[in-house]
Design an enzyme around this catalytic site. Structure first.
Site, PDB file in Angstrom:
ATOM      1  N   LYS B  66       0.871  -1.242   0.084  1.00 44.55           N
ATOM      2  CA  LYS B  66       0.039   0.025  -0.009  1.00 44.55           C
ATOM      3  C   LYS B  66       1.022   1.272   0.033  1.00 44.55           C
ATOM      4  O   LYS B  66       1.865   1.263   0.526  1.00 44.55           O
ATOM      5  CB  LYS B  66      -0.791  -0.098   1.298  1.00 44.55           C
ATOM      6  CG  LYS B  66      -1.990   1.285   1.178  1.00 44.55           C
ATOM      7  CD  LYS B  66      -3.067   0.849   2.143  1.00 44.55           C
ATOM      8  CE  LYS B  66      -4.042   2.277   2.357  1.00 44.55           C
ATOM      9  NZ  LYS B  66      -4.613   2.233   1.133  1.00 44.55           N
ATOM     10  N   ASN B  90     -13.759   3.029  -3.377  1.00 46.42           N
ATOM     11  CA  ASN B  90     -13.032   3.279  -2.184  1.00 46.42           C
ATOM     12  C   ASN B  90     -12.640   4.614  -1.842  1.00 46.42           C
ATOM     13  O   ASN B  90     -12.297   5.342  -2.866  1.00 46.42           O
ATOM     14  CB  ASN B  90     -11.897   2.180  -2.228  1.00 46.42           C
ATOM     15  CG  ASN B  90     -10.319   2.811  -2.848  1.00 46.42           C
ATOM     16  OD1 ASN B  90      -9.780   3.704  -1.940  1.00 46.42           O
ATOM     17  ND2 ASN B  90     -10.133   2.671  -3.896  1.00 46.42           N
ATOM     18  N   ILE B  92     -10.317   5.164   1.136  1.00 44.07           N
ATOM     19  CA  ILE B  92      -9.386   4.898   2.301  1.00 44.07           C
ATOM     20  C   ILE B  92      -8.801   6.214   2.762  1.00 44.07           C
ATOM     21  O   ILE B  92      -8.696   6.251   4.034  1.00 44.07           O
ATOM     22  CB  ILE B  92      -8.736   3.883   2.017  1.00 44.07           C
ATOM     23  CG1 ILE B  92      -9.279   2.596   1.191  1.00 44.07           C
ATOM     24  CG2 ILE B  92      -7.839   3.366   3.264  1.00 44.07           C
ATOM     25  CD1 ILE B  92     -10.268   1.631   2.153  1.00 44.07           C
ATOM     26  N   CYS B 151      -3.949   9.586  -6.518  1.00 42.85           N
ATOM     27  CA  CYS B 151      -4.931   9.175  -5.531  1.00 42.85           C
ATOM     28  C   CYS B 151      -5.869  10.127  -5.499  1.00 42.85           C
ATOM     29  O   CYS B 151      -5.904  11.435  -5.245  1.00 42.85           O
ATOM     30  CB  CYS B 151      -4.318   8.733  -4.214  1.00 42.85           C
ATOM     31  SG  CYS B 151      -5.508   8.535  -2.911  1.00 42.85           S
ATOM     32  N   LYS B 185       2.620   6.080 -11.581  1.00 50.40           N
ATOM     33  CA  LYS B 185       1.374   5.996 -11.860  1.00 50.40           C
ATOM     34  C   LYS B 185       0.475   7.089 -12.142  1.00 50.40           C
ATOM     35  O   LYS B 185       0.263   7.940 -11.388  1.00 50.40           O
ATOM     36  CB  LYS B 185       0.962   5.280 -10.292  1.00 50.40           C
ATOM     37  CG  LYS B 185      -0.666   4.607 -10.355  1.00 50.40           C
ATOM     38  CD  LYS B 185      -0.859   3.520  -9.423  1.00 50.40           C
ATOM     39  CE  LYS B 185      -2.005   3.050  -9.655  1.00 50.40           C
ATOM     40  NZ  LYS B 185      -2.233   1.777  -8.563  1.00 50.40           N
ATOM     41  N   ASN B 212      -5.015   4.401 -12.542  1.00 45.45           N
ATOM     42  CA  ASN B 212      -5.525   4.402 -10.971  1.00 45.45           C
ATOM     43  C   ASN B 212      -7.110   4.486 -11.202  1.00 45.45           C
ATOM     44  O   ASN B 212      -7.820   4.177 -12.189  1.00 45.45           O
ATOM     45  CB  ASN B 212      -5.034   5.623 -10.185  1.00 45.45           C
ATOM     46  CG  ASN B 212      -4.674   5.595  -8.836  1.00 45.45           C
ATOM     47  OD1 ASN B 212      -5.852   5.085  -8.073  1.00 45.45           O
ATOM     48  ND2 ASN B 212      -4.035   6.151  -8.092  1.00 45.45           N
ATOM     49  N   GLY B 285      -5.543  -5.903  -8.919  1.00 44.60           N
ATOM     50  CA  GLY B 285      -6.086  -5.110  -7.687  1.00 44.60           C
ATOM     51  C   GLY B 285      -7.296  -5.535  -7.031  1.00 44.60           C
ATOM     52  O   GLY B 285      -7.218  -6.387  -6.089  1.00 44.60           O
TER      53      GLY B 285
END
Lengths: 257, 327
Positions: B66, B90, B92, B151, B185, B212, B285
């Protein structure tokens, strides 16, 4: 790659009362290892709908692993249609189990709301040999959410029931049953499982009366292996995963919303 | 009998072809060689010894733990995940123990597995990316550094990977520090993925990871609230796969560096789409949450496919998309 993933056969899948079903899974490897409060994570569809697996507290583990469920969502509704002999992909046993009551405990009070009754039969199976006074306080929405409780009574558990509509037992919430049981903080230990507002009420009552206990929590889960961190809940020591750090926590540790 | 022999071969991992030549699954990212092209996407793989069969995990080409940030992050308030048709959201919020905490508490366990490690890092500023690069450059036993530029769950108004100039700047500054390959990424939440891919390549990235998750929302109509505590979350799973395959192919045609393709891979057939589209490596993933065996099933399925198609070397398969037949 999880060493605890396997395919098992369903031994039975029956309605126990108007609202609840019991599924028995022929999974000797899980029966051997599982402890009260732990859960299994079931892939209910080999397709993509519903997408997530579904976690279930284990209700009993004698010949079969038994789970207890109410067909309310897309996952449990599919499960209700499964038949004896069908195969099912299961991860488990998972999570932290209940701790044994601390030394000096004479009375164990299990406080359950609805489907939250599930982990307490296996708990009473384990505790019945230990000479505690076992009490179950059960709250259900209607009489349809109450089943005969014979298995609990066979374990020597004293069962008190409340329903929201008063169709069975005392009318009102499970919290109304607290006054019917004498609880001495030195010798009583609580276990609770159910909706968060109910467990919050139990936590509050326990705090006021200096009663110790544990809570089995529930949250939507993806991996159930402590990897995705999706099932985190708030605790006094930060976010904790229900799947890996829990589902069992100290009753005063969890911050219910 | 023939099928018996074949299945025995599958079980024993003896991938000799009929010609007796060994099948080559190894691929390179920069100067680093990986034994096979199958890895896991960051944030989807745990390695708790009590649950994982480490002998099976050892078969992977690489592991990506992670994402790590410089200071520890507690993550977003629950609810953090919700399932959607063929996928999930998600939010998180990169809950992690911070770079120092990761290096002390988690890295030794990952190293012990013995699979090449690709460490995913995310800085909130250029300086944080620089410090993260310096910390991980000083650590042994890491094969590559992946920069999470994408992200969607951290309240940033614009992601690094939504701005080609910012992508170029961050990749350049990290490249100056690292002695191991650097992977960028990228985010799919852009109009033209080739612009950020090109910027990463020009800045010296050794590879590109894509995609992503997509920023997305699910609303509970009873309460008229978002189902996620963070309001929005990142959509992943098979729902996004066809878009991911398209983006991998677009980027493959644009850059010369290797691509790590991901986005809703559940099976070997899915992974093969990415490889044919141009991915050198594939990452599993969200499938890890549904079927923890998925990465191994994908690896075995790729081998079976190569055997069936008499392909000796995975290189012969990468980016071999044929033109459509016009009817």
């Amino acid at each position: 790659m999880a060493s605890i993933q396997d395919i098992f056969k369903i031994a039975s899948n029956d309605k126990l009362c108007p609202r609840f079903y019991r599924m028995q899974i022929d999974a000797p490897s899980i029966v051997k290892k599982i402890l009260p409060g732990q859960f299994i994570h079931i892939r209910v569809s080999q397709g993509l709908e519903p997408f997530f697996r579904r976690p279930f507290s284990v209700y009993r583990a004698q010949k079969y692993v038994e789970i207890f469920y109410e067909p309310v969502g897309p996952g449990t509704k599919l499960m209700a249609k499964m038949n004896k002999g069908d195969t099912i992909d299961v991860l488990g046993p998972l999570g932290q189990p209940f701790a044994l009551p601390p030394k000096g405990t004479k009375q164990v009070v299990m406080i359950a709301g609805g489907i939250g009754i599930a982990p307490f039969l296996i708990l009473s199976d384990c505790l019945k040999k230990k000479k505690y006074d076992l009490i179950l306080l059960y709250g259900g929405r209607t009489g349809g959410h109450v089943y005969p409780m014979k298995e609990f009574k066979d374990n020597g558990v004293k069962v008190l029931v409340a329903t929201d509509d008063g169709s069975k037992g005392t009318k009102g919430r499970v919290i109304q049953l607290f006054s019917k049981v004498k609880m001495d903080p030195g010798t009583t230990f609580l276990y609770t499982c159910g909706p968060n507002p109910m467990m919050a009420a139990v936590q509050h009552f326990a705090g006021e009366h200096h009663l110790r206990g544990q809570a089995a929590c529930e949250e939507v889960m993806a991996c159930a292996l402590g990897a995705c961190l999706g099932c985190s809940i708030k605790t006094k020591s930060g976010y904790k995963t229900v799947c890996y750090d829990g589902p069992v926590f100290d009753l005063q540790e969890v911050i219910f919303h | 009998m023939v099928s018996d022999q074949k299945s025995r071969r599958l079980e024993t991992g003896d991938w000799r072809l009929a010609t007796n030549k060994m099948m080559n699954l190894s691929i390179n990212i920069g100067t680093v060689k990986f034994a096979n092209p199958v890895t896991v996407a960051s944030g989807t793989f745990g390695h708790a010894e009590k649950y994982y069969n480490l002998e099976e995990v050892k078969k992977l080409g690489a592991i990506v733990p992670k994402t790590v940030t410089l200071p520890a992050q507690q993550g977003n308030p629950p609810v953090r995940i919700v399932e959607t048709p063929s996928g999930m959201l998600n939010a998180i919020g990169i809950e992690n123990p911070g770079a120092d905490g990761f290096i002390q508490q988690k890295l030794p366990g990952f190293k012990k597995i013995g699979v090449p490690l690709i460490i995913s890092v995310l800085g909130h500023t250029d300086d944080q990316f620089r410090q993260l690069a310096e910390k991980f450059n000083a650590v042994d036993g890491i094969s590559a550094l992946e920069l999470n530029l994408s992200c969607p769950n951290l309240g940033h108004q614009v992601l690094v990977a939504q701005d080609p100039q910012a992508t170029f700047r961050v990749v350049s500054l990290v490249k100056k520090i690292m002695n191991i390959p650097v992977i960028a990424k990228l985010s799919p939440d852009v109009t033209d993925i080739t612009l950020t891919a090109k910027a990463a390549e020009e800045a010296g990235a050794d590879a590109i990871s894509l995609i992503n998750t997509f920023t997305a929302m699910v609303i509970d109509v009873e309460t008229r609230r978002s189902k996620l505590g963070n309001f929005t979350g990142g959509l992943s799973g098979p729902a996004i796969r066809p878009i991911a395959v398209r983006m991998v192919h677009q980027v493959y045609k644009t850059v010369k560096i290797p691509i790590i393709g991901m986005g809703g891979i559940m099976t070997a057939q899915d992974a093969l789409q990415f490889i044919i589209a141009g991915a050198t490596m594939v990452a599993i993933g969200t499938a890890n949450f549904i079927n923890p065996r998925a990465p191994l099933e994908v690896l075995n399925g790729i081998k079976e496919y190569m055997q069936r198609k008499k392909i000796n070397d995975i290189q012969e398969l990468i980016g071999t998309l044929n033109s459509p037949v016009i009817r």
